[in-house]
Design a protein around this motif. Structure first.
Motif, PDB file in Angstrom:
ATOM      1  N   MET A   1       0.835  -1.199   0.000  1.00 52.59           N
ATOM      2  CA  MET A   1       0.000   0.000   0.000  1.00 52.59           C
ATOM      3  C   MET A   1       0.874   1.254   0.000  1.00 52.59           C
ATOM      4  N   GLU A   2       0.514   2.260  -0.780  1.00 52.40           N
ATOM      5  CA  GLU A   2       1.293   3.492  -0.892  1.00 52.40           C
ATOM      6  C   GLU A   2       0.883   4.465   0.205  1.00 52.40           C
ATOM      7  N   LEU A   3       1.291   4.157   1.415  1.00 50.23           N
ATOM      8  CA  LEU A   3       0.899   4.982   2.556  1.00 50.23           C
ATOM      9  C   LEU A   3       1.578   6.353   2.522  1.00 50.23           C
ATOM     10  N   TYR A   4       2.681   6.479   1.792  1.00 53.08           N
ATOM     11  CA  TYR A   4       3.435   7.730   1.774  1.00 53.08           C
ATOM     12  C   TYR A   4       2.694   8.847   1.045  1.00 53.08           C
ATOM     13  N   TYR A   5       1.630   8.528   0.312  1.00 52.48           N
ATOM     14  CA  TYR A   5       0.849   9.560  -0.354  1.00 52.48           C
ATOM     15  C   TYR A   5      -0.290  10.098   0.512  1.00 52.48           C
ATOM     16  N   GLN A   6      -0.527   9.501   1.653  1.00 59.12           N
ATOM     17  CA  GLN A   6      -1.687   9.885   2.462  1.00 59.12           C
ATOM     18  C   GLN A   6      -1.405  11.137   3.280  1.00 59.12           C
ATOM     19  N   TYR A   7      -2.459  11.872   3.567  1.00 60.09           N
ATOM     20  CA  TYR A   7      -2.373  13.072   4.403  1.00 60.09           C
ATOM     21  C   TYR A   7      -3.523  13.028   5.409  1.00 60.09           C
ATOM     22  N   PRO A   8      -3.259  13.255   6.721  1.00 65.89           N
ATOM     23  CA  PRO A   8      -1.965  13.569   7.308  1.00 65.89           C
ATOM     24  C   PRO A   8      -0.930  12.466   7.086  1.00 65.89           C
ATOM     25  N   MET A   9       0.320  12.823   7.192  1.00 68.15           N
ATOM     26  CA  MET A   9       1.434  11.928   6.890  1.00 68.15           C
ATOM     27  C   MET A   9       1.426  10.720   7.816  1.00 68.15           C
ATOM     28  N   VAL A  10       1.500   9.535   7.221  1.00 72.83           N
ATOM     29  CA  VAL A  10       1.599   8.302   8.002  1.00 72.83           C
ATOM     30  C   VAL A  10       3.049   8.140   8.423  1.00 72.83           C
ATOM     31  N   THR A  11       3.307   8.137   9.708  1.00 71.64           N
ATOM     32  CA  THR A  11       4.681   8.066  10.202  1.00 71.64           C
ATOM     33  C   THR A  11       5.054   6.676  10.713  1.00 71.64           C
ATOM     34  N   GLU A  12       4.050   5.838  10.950  1.00 70.52           N
ATOM     35  CA  GLU A  12       4.345   4.505  11.480  1.00 70.52           C
ATOM     36  C   GLU A  12       3.201   3.559  11.155  1.00 70.52           C
ATOM     37  N   THR A  13       3.544   2.313  10.865  1.00 70.17           N
ATOM     38  CA  THR A  13       2.517   1.312  10.577  1.00 70.17           C
ATOM     39  C   THR A  13       3.071  -0.074  10.874  1.00 70.17           C
ATOM     40  N   THR A  14       2.179  -1.039  10.987  1.00 70.59           N
ATOM     41  CA  THR A  14       2.604  -2.437  11.107  1.00 70.59           C
ATOM     42  C   THR A  14       2.461  -3.106   9.740  1.00 70.59           C
ATOM     43  N   GLU A 156      -4.342  14.338  -8.062  1.00 70.24           N
ATOM     44  CA  GLU A 156      -5.471  13.707  -8.734  1.00 70.24           C
ATOM     45  C   GLU A 156      -4.959  12.540  -9.569  1.00 70.24           C
ATOM     46  N   LEU A 157      -5.670  11.428  -9.561  1.00 67.64           N
ATOM     47  CA  LEU A 157      -5.330  10.266 -10.372  1.00 67.64           C
ATOM     48  C   LEU A 157      -6.262  10.220 -11.582  1.00 67.64           C
ATOM     49  N   VAL A 158      -5.688  10.214 -12.788  1.00 69.23           N
ATOM     50  CA  VAL A 158      -6.477  10.199 -14.019  1.00 69.23           C
ATOM     51  C   VAL A 158      -5.844   9.216 -15.007  1.00 69.23           C
ATOM     52  N   SER A 159      -6.571   8.912 -16.067  1.00 73.94           N
ATOM     53  CA  SER A 159      -6.040   8.050 -17.125  1.00 73.94           C
ATOM     54  C   SER A 159      -5.082   8.845 -17.998  1.00 73.94           C
ATOM     55  N   GLY A 160      -4.303   8.132 -18.823  1.00 71.52           N
ATOM     56  CA  GLY A 160      -3.365   8.804 -19.705  1.00 71.52           C
ATOM     57  C   GLY A 160      -4.043   9.724 -20.690  1.00 71.52           C
ATOM     58  N   SER A 161      -5.152   9.268 -21.283  1.00 76.82           N
ATOM     59  CA  SER A 161      -5.852  10.095 -22.261  1.00 76.82           C
ATOM     60  C   SER A 161      -6.429  11.340 -21.605  1.00 76.82           C
ATOM     61  N   GLU A 162      -6.925  11.173 -20.375  1.00 76.83           N
ATOM     62  CA  GLU A 162      -7.486  12.332 -19.678  1.00 76.83           C
ATOM     63  C   GLU A 162      -6.393  13.312 -19.298  1.00 76.83           C
ATOM     64  N   ALA A 163      -5.241  12.799 -18.873  1.00 79.65           N
ATOM     65  CA  ALA A 163      -4.115  13.673 -18.532  1.00 79.65           C
ATOM     66  C   ALA A 163      -3.664  14.467 -19.744  1.00 79.65           C
ATOM     67  N   ALA A 164      -3.708  13.825 -20.926  1.00 73.33           N
ATOM     68  CA  ALA A 164      -3.274  14.491 -22.153  1.00 73.33           C
ATOM     69  C   ALA A 164      -4.173  15.665 -22.515  1.00 73.33           C
ATOM     70  N   GLU A 180      -2.342   2.789 -17.078  1.00 71.40           N
ATOM     71  CA  GLU A 180      -2.312   2.973 -15.630  1.00 71.40           C
ATOM     72  C   GLU A 180      -2.741   4.392 -15.275  1.00 71.40           C
ATOM     73  N   GLN A 181      -3.205   4.549 -14.054  1.00 69.19           N
ATOM     74  CA  GLN A 181      -3.605   5.883 -13.608  1.00 69.19           C
ATOM     75  C   GLN A 181      -2.369   6.751 -13.394  1.00 69.19           C
ATOM     76  N   ILE A 182      -2.499   7.995 -13.769  1.00 64.21           N
ATOM     77  CA  ILE A 182      -1.388   8.939 -13.692  1.00 64.21           C
ATOM     78  C   ILE A 182      -1.678   9.952 -12.591  1.00 64.21           C
ATOM     79  N   ASP A 193       1.291  25.735 -10.552  1.00 66.47           N
ATOM     80  CA  ASP A 193       1.863  24.613 -11.273  1.00 66.47           C
ATOM     81  C   ASP A 193       0.867  23.466 -11.386  1.00 66.47           C
ATOM     82  N   SER A 194       1.008  22.704 -12.457  1.00 65.32           N
ATOM     83  CA  SER A 194       0.255  21.466 -12.648  1.00 65.32           C
ATOM     84  C   SER A 194       1.139  20.531 -13.444  1.00 65.32           C
ATOM     85  N   CYS A 195       1.451  19.371 -12.866  1.00 65.36           N
ATOM     86  CA  CYS A 195       2.459  18.507 -13.478  1.00 65.36           C
ATOM     87  C   CYS A 195       2.280  17.076 -12.999  1.00 65.36           C
ATOM     88  N   THR A 196       2.526  16.102 -13.885  1.00 67.24           N
ATOM     89  CA  THR A 196       2.542  14.712 -13.448  1.00 67.24           C
ATOM     90  C   THR A 196       3.759  14.506 -12.562  1.00 67.24           C
TER      91      THR A 196
END
Length: 406
Positions: A1-14, A156-164, A180-182, A193-196
């Motif tokens: 799981m990509e816990l590093y993207y969550q907010y508030p910041m996940v600092t510890e987990t099992t 935001e997570l979007v498809s490649g075509s939508e990002a384009a 894959e979602q971008i 700014d807006s950037c992948t």
């Protein structure tokens, strides 16, 4: 799981240990979940601990997140994974500052970011357009104004075509057709700014604290900018202020008056150099006249050998060149001068045209006697020895020249 993207910041987990292999004394561990960000997008990886075992870096290899550990962990064991919060906040501050600088460089000057690098003690951005000092100052001021506005940073997570179809500052061509979602990062909803991007960022621009452009150099057809954000910016400014204060004290002036004091010293040094040059020319002229009067005849040619103390190699060149210039076409003359210095002996030799002894050959003879190194052309040569030339050495060379010039 990509816990590093969550907010508030996940600092510890099992988590559960899924695998553990060893490579060159380092243990590569995969987990069921982790709050540690793997290196990517120009950003350094997080560091932390798994139980008490330090994690030095995290990478994505073959689609798996690998934790590089200093000790093994049992597969199947439930462990506690702890994030190094200070390192994460530092990396996120630098990466957020990079988005602000890159976004504003694009909006203000039409400059595109073509490279980003984050190290432990510096960060750089490569722009495809050169920016003047005035433009860089304008960019830095605009970036800090964006920090003070404390604008939201969202993803935001979007498809490649939508990002384009989105008005993004940067979207890699290979992502346009990605299934894959971008992940798109927005600073102030795209106004800044807006950037992948796959990196970690702060929640608001205000959390960056400050953005400082520390240096800039022309790079290819554009410019490479060095910058620091947050605590790094503060520490850099503190170091710079300490250095400027110390320098000002050396000049017995204030920081504000330091540029004037330095300019004054530069002018004084320039005047001193000109004075030294004038006196050196006069000295070489007078010394040349004296040395010529001491020339020793050997058949149809003459030679001069003299040793000085404290002359530089430039001094030796000035005198030999002057003697040869004054006597060219008038006499066949060889000049061999030495200078004893704290590091040994410098020597230079020169000859007028018509002298049958090549100076590179004479230099080889001097090198052999003094165990020195040097070389040159038929007209002149020079060298250096680690030992001091003696009266016996000079006597040997007098005999050599007397024989070689016959």
């Amino acid at each position: 799981m990509e816990l590093y993207y969550q907010y508030p910041m996940v600092t510890e987990t099992t988590a559960s240990v899924l695998s553990c292999t060893e490579e060159n004394g380092v243990f590569l561990v995969t987990l069921s979940s982790s709050p540690l960000f793997p290196e990517g997008g120009g950003q350094l990886s997080d560091t932390g601990r798994i139980d008490s075992v330090p994690v030095s870096e995290v990478r994505t290899v073959g689609g798996k997140t690998i934790h590089y550990c200093s000790a093994p962990l049992a597969v199947g064991k439930t462990v506690t994974v702890t994030l190094d919060v200070d390192a994460r906040l530092d990396h996120s501050a630098q990466h957020t500052g990079e988005h602000i600088l890159s976004g504003l460089a694009h909006k203000l000057f039409g400059a595109a970011n073509v490279g980003f690098h984050m190290a432990k003690d510096y960060c750089t951005i490569d722009l495809d357009k050169f920016l003047t000092d005035e433009e860089l100052k304008k960019l830095e001021l605009a970036a800090n104004e964006a920090v003070r506005r404390n604008s939201p940073i969202t993803t935001e997570l979007v498809s490649g075509s939508e990002a384009a179809s989105r008005p993004l500052r940067k979207l890699a061509e290979k992502l346009k057709d990605s299934r894959e979602q971008i992940r798109i990062v927005y600073v102030d909803g795209g106004n800044i700014d807006s950037c992948t991007c796959c990196g970690t960022h702060l929640h608001t621009s205000g959390e960056v604290g400050a953005i400082l452009i520390t240096d800039a150099q022309k790079y290819k057809s554009g410019v490479r900018i060095w910058f620091a954000c947050g605590e790094r910016a503060v520490l850099h400014a503190e170091r710079l202020q300490s250095e400027v204060t110390a320098l000002a004290r050396r000049y017995s002036t204030s920081r504000e008056e330091l540029p004037t004091a330095i300019e004054k010293q530069i002018a004084e040094l320039s005047a001193c150099k000109q004075e030294i040059k004038t006196k050196a020319n006069l000295l070489s002229e007078l010394l040349s006249e004296k040395l010529i009067s001491e020339a020793v005849r050997a058949d149809t040619a003459e030679y001069i050998i003299k040793c000085f103390e404290g002359f530089t190699s430039s001094d030796l060149k000035a005198v030999t060149d002057r003697i040869i210039a004054d006597n060219e076409g008038k006499r066949q003359l060889v000049v061999l001068l030495f200078s004893v210095t704290p590091s040994g002996t410098d020597y230079r030799m020169a000859a007028t045209s018509g002298v049958k002894l090549p100076m590179r050959e004479l230099c080889s003879a001097v090198n052999g006697i003094l165990a020195g190194k040097g070389g040159g052309s038929p007209a002149f040569a020079q060298g250096k020895s680690a030992r001091t030339v003696t009266d016996e050495d000079i006597a040997s060379l007098r005999g050599y020249l007397a024989s070689a010039l016959r």
